[in-house]
Design an enzyme around this catalytic site. Structure first.
Site, short mmCIF file in Angstrom:
data_model
loop_
_atom_site.label_atom_id
_atom_site.label_comp_id
_atom_site.label_asym_id
_atom_site.label_seq_id
_atom_site.Cartn_x
_atom_site.Cartn_y
_atom_site.Cartn_z
N PRO A 29 0.82 -1.21 0.00
CA PRO A 29 0.00 0.00 0.00
C PRO A 29 0.85 1.27 0.00
O PRO A 29 1.81 1.38 0.77
CB PRO A 29 -0.79 -0.12 1.30
N GLU A 104 -6.19 -2.27 1.23
CA GLU A 104 -5.84 -1.96 2.61
C GLU A 104 -7.00 -1.19 3.25
O GLU A 104 -7.29 -0.05 2.86
CB GLU A 104 -4.56 -1.14 2.69
N TYR A 179 -2.93 4.71 13.49
CA TYR A 179 -4.35 4.89 13.20
C TYR A 179 -5.20 4.13 14.21
O TYR A 179 -4.68 3.68 15.24
CB TYR A 179 -4.63 4.48 11.76
N ARG A 325 8.24 2.55 -3.14
CA ARG A 325 9.02 3.54 -3.89
C ARG A 325 9.79 2.93 -5.06
O ARG A 325 9.90 3.54 -6.12
CB ARG A 325 9.95 4.30 -2.95
N CYS A 354 8.37 11.60 -4.24
CA CYS A 354 7.03 11.00 -4.32
C CYS A 354 6.19 11.41 -3.11
O CYS A 354 4.97 11.64 -3.25
CB CYS A 354 7.14 9.48 -4.40
N CYS A 365 7.65 11.29 -9.49
CA CYS A 365 8.89 10.60 -9.15
C CYS A 365 10.07 11.29 -9.82
O CYS A 365 9.96 11.75 -10.96
CB CYS A 365 8.82 9.14 -9.62
#
Length: 696
Positions: A29, A104, A179, A325, A354, A365
């Site tokens: 994710p 996700e 979270y 990445r 990014c 990028c």
């Protein structure tokens, strides 16, 4: 050519619950700022990663309901049937290339933005989230009741069912990054005294119950994963020992463990910039918890090296390489590795453009100009449309990032001949000396990759150590000329804040520009006091301050921004850079605008117009850059001479057109190559725009 023997372990399939990954590459994710608001852009972006060989491709965090509305952040909501249809676009696009699709599921709890839904925040104990304004929401969240907990659990189940119906193969329940579930797991947030607080087992109950209900709902059809942060850099999470116990606790409910580090306050420990954190750093943490599960583990650790990846999997510490990445920098990393073409891989530089571009609303990028443009502009990272005019002979003046990218793109499109000329004896332009600065060595991957491509393209010739003036260009015989001569730093102290030169600089011999230090090798008197005035706020001012401190100078850095290396707070290296400067004895002055330079002193004003004065023996000005476009202006001033020389067009790109960050000037050169035969290549072609349908 097949993959090297020591890389073959990365191409062994692995079973996760009812699903099988075709290899060990998981595109984990990561945010894009596309999501369900730009579903075609989103689907095309993810599809290219599946085409490039990633065995599984995931969404970014997918909010499960309005109480976790994350607008304007980059969540891919899955609240209702319309969201499900938008997700299906992505799922189908990923499946078309033989990869598994993963979603996700997310709830932000006290950190949820809720700017559209305007619902109250939810939390374990009514404690506000630790994110300060403007990133974090104001106010005190509601203490969740047992009924609230049940409702949120049901929202995860409903989202999982929608995900299953959309075709997702893997449902990943997010329990990390600080979270909602992580807030229940952490004693920093969870002060409850009921069955959802206190002991580790109680703090885990909400998460475990949700996993159980999600598994009951879709586990026969989907693999169940959970993403957990095994360690944070502050008090916001749980200990590594508790992480191992949590893994053992939830292991019967999970088919795949998705492990990382960090929280919303220390993203940089997870999305680690190369400037401060080496590749593979998380392996020690994963090693210490490997014994808690025999289920497959996907682990992230800024992987870029195939050798490091293979070693990690062979060690048994992790089973699957988790990467975001590297998949952005080169979506075809797995395919190139499988074909034995490691030299063609664009390795992520860890610049984290990014991340900074994502926070500004559109991920991009610094290595791969096509990232995010797969749908909008129809660009593919590995394919170029052939030029209609194969006889084009193109002269590119300047072998910096923009010139390199333009020359390579035009050669790949089949131009008869592309000459890339530079006054230096190596390619790279301004980036060449930058990579020698402290911590920036991996930025040289930009140059390394393109140098390999230059060597492989028979119709592209690099001509070093050659300076061309306007007359030489007119006599060169090229049909098209591209000027990419870069930019220079101003010595007059003009800044974005003042739009005026700094008074008192004229005649001062102790004032230096970055070029004098990096290209000319000039230095102030050894051991003296040096002040770096960083009005730009990017990487360079702080890097030069660190360089000079390492060389034994007594260094100060002055900036008009609220923090030193202000852009670093978006690229996630700011705190570590400031810590390093502090440890090196660099004095840092923030919120200071210089107004005058005098003999041995810099003067200015701080916050609330408080006078500022700093004694110094030398100053380095990192303020603004000016285009080096003299050659372009001379050529364009005489159209008759261009016509007489048979030059059809002259273009100016990169910093010579407009000084910008690396990613943007590279994009400029790439765009010119892609749109070279458009009606006016100097002006970008329109791109596809997406908008929500208007309904009655």
């Amino acid at each position: 050519m097949p993959p090297a023997d020591h890389h073959k372990v990365l191409f062994q399939p692995i079973t996760i619950g009812p699903k099988t990954l075709r290899n060990r590459f998981f595109n984990v994710p990561h945010g894009t700022a596309y999501g369900v608001l730009r579903p075609s852009t989103w689907a095309s972006y993810r599809a290219v990663r599946a085409e490039g060989g990633w065995a599984a491709v995931s969404t970014e965090f997918s909010s499960v309901g309005p109480s976790s509305d994350e607008f304007p952040l980059h969540s891919s909501d899955i609240w209702d049937d319309e969201d499900e249809r938008r997700h299906k676009l992505m799922v189908d696009a990923v499946h078309d290339h033989g990869a598994l699709a993963s979603i996700e599921l997310h709830h932000g709890g006290a950190h949820a933005m809720r700017r559209l839904s305007r619902e109250h925040a939810l939390s374990p104990s009514g404690l506000a989230g630790e994110l300060p304004p403007p990133a974090g929401p104001l106010g005190t969240p509601k203490i969740m009741t047992v009924e609230d907990i049940d409702r949120v659990e049901q929202s995860f189940v409903d989202a999982a069912v929608r995900g299953r119906n959309a075709g997702y193969d893997i449902v990943d329940v997010l329990a990390g990054y600080g979270y909602l579930f992580a807030q229940f797991l952490s004693p920093f947030h969870n002060h409850r005294n009921d069955r959802y607080g206190g002991s580790l087992e109680n703090r885990a109950r909400f998460w475990v119950e949700t996993l159980s209900r999600v598994r009951d709902a879709v586990g026969a059809d989907c693999a169940i994963a959970t993403r957990m942060s095994v360690q944070t850099q502050g008090p916001w999470g749980h200990t590594l020992e508790e992480s191992a116990a949590l893994i053992e606790m939830a292991d019967p409910l999970v088919d795949l463990w998705d492990l990382n580090v960090g929280s919303v306050l220390d993203w940089g420990s997870d999305i680690s910039p190369s400037r401060v954190i080496p590749e593979g750093r998380n392996m020690d943490l994963f090693t210490r918890i490997r014994g808690a599960t025999e289920k497959p583990i996907v682990g992230v650790s800024r992987w870029t090296s195939p050798d490091s990846m293979a070693q990690a999997v062979r060690s048994g510490v992790i089973d699957i390489i988790g990467s975001a990445r590297q998949s952005i920098a080169d979506p075809f990393f797995p395919q190139k590795l499988y074909e034995g073409r490691t030299e063609d891989i664009r390795e992520c530089m860890g610049i984290n453009h990014c991340i900074s571009s994502l926070d500004r609303g559109n991920m991009a990028c610094a290595q791969n100009a096509t990232a995010g443009e797969e749908y909008r502009r129809g660009w593919h990272p590995e394919r170029f449309e052939p030029l209609e005019d194969k006889n084009a002979s193109i002269l590119v003046v300047g072998a910096g990032p923009a010139g390199l990218e333009a020359a390579i793109g035009l050669a790949k499109r089949g131009a008869e001949m592309v000459h890339l000329v530079d006054s230096a004896d190596q390619v790279g332009g301004h980036l060449r000396p930058v990579v020698e600065l402290p911590g920036l060595r991996e930025w040289g991957r930009f140059i390394d990759h393109r140098l390999i491509q230059v060597d492989k393209l028979s119709n592209l010739q690099f001509i070093p150590a050659t300076t061309l003036d306007a007359d030489a260009i007119l006599d060169y015989g090229a049909s098209h000329v591209v000027i990419a001569t870069g930019a220079r730093w101003l010595r007059n102290g003009l800044t974005p804040s003042t739009h005026a030169a700094l008074p008192g600089l004229d005649g001062l011999k102790w004032v230096f520009t970055p070029e004098q230090l990096l290209l000319g090798g000039e230095r102030p008197t050894p051991g003296c006091r040096v002040s770096v005035y960083d009005a730009e706020g990017g990487y360079l001012g702080s890097s030069l301050a660190q360089l000079l401190a390492n060389e034994g100078y007594n260094v100060s850095i002055v900036t008009p921004h609220a923090s030193v290396a202000a852009e670093g707070d978006l690229t996630l290296d700011g705190p570590a850079v400031r810590s390093s400067l502090h440890a090196s004895g660099v004095a840092m002055y923030r919120d200071v605008l210089l107004t005058e330079a005098g003999l041995g002193v810099l003067r200015g004003v701080g916050e609330f117009e408080v006078p500022f004065s700093l004694e110094t023996d030398a100053a380095v000005l990192v303020t603004m850059r000016s285009p080096v476009d003299d050659l372009y202006q001379q050529l364009m001033a005489d159209r008759q001479a261009l016509d007489a020389s048979g030059i059809d067009a002259v273009y100016c790109i990169g910093d010579a057109l407009s000084p910008r960050p690396l990613a943007e000037v590279m994009f400029d050169g790439h765009r010119l190559a892609r749109e070279f035969e458009s009606p006016d290549p100097s002006s970008p072609l329109p791109y596809k725009r997406e908008s929500l349908r208007l309904v009655d």
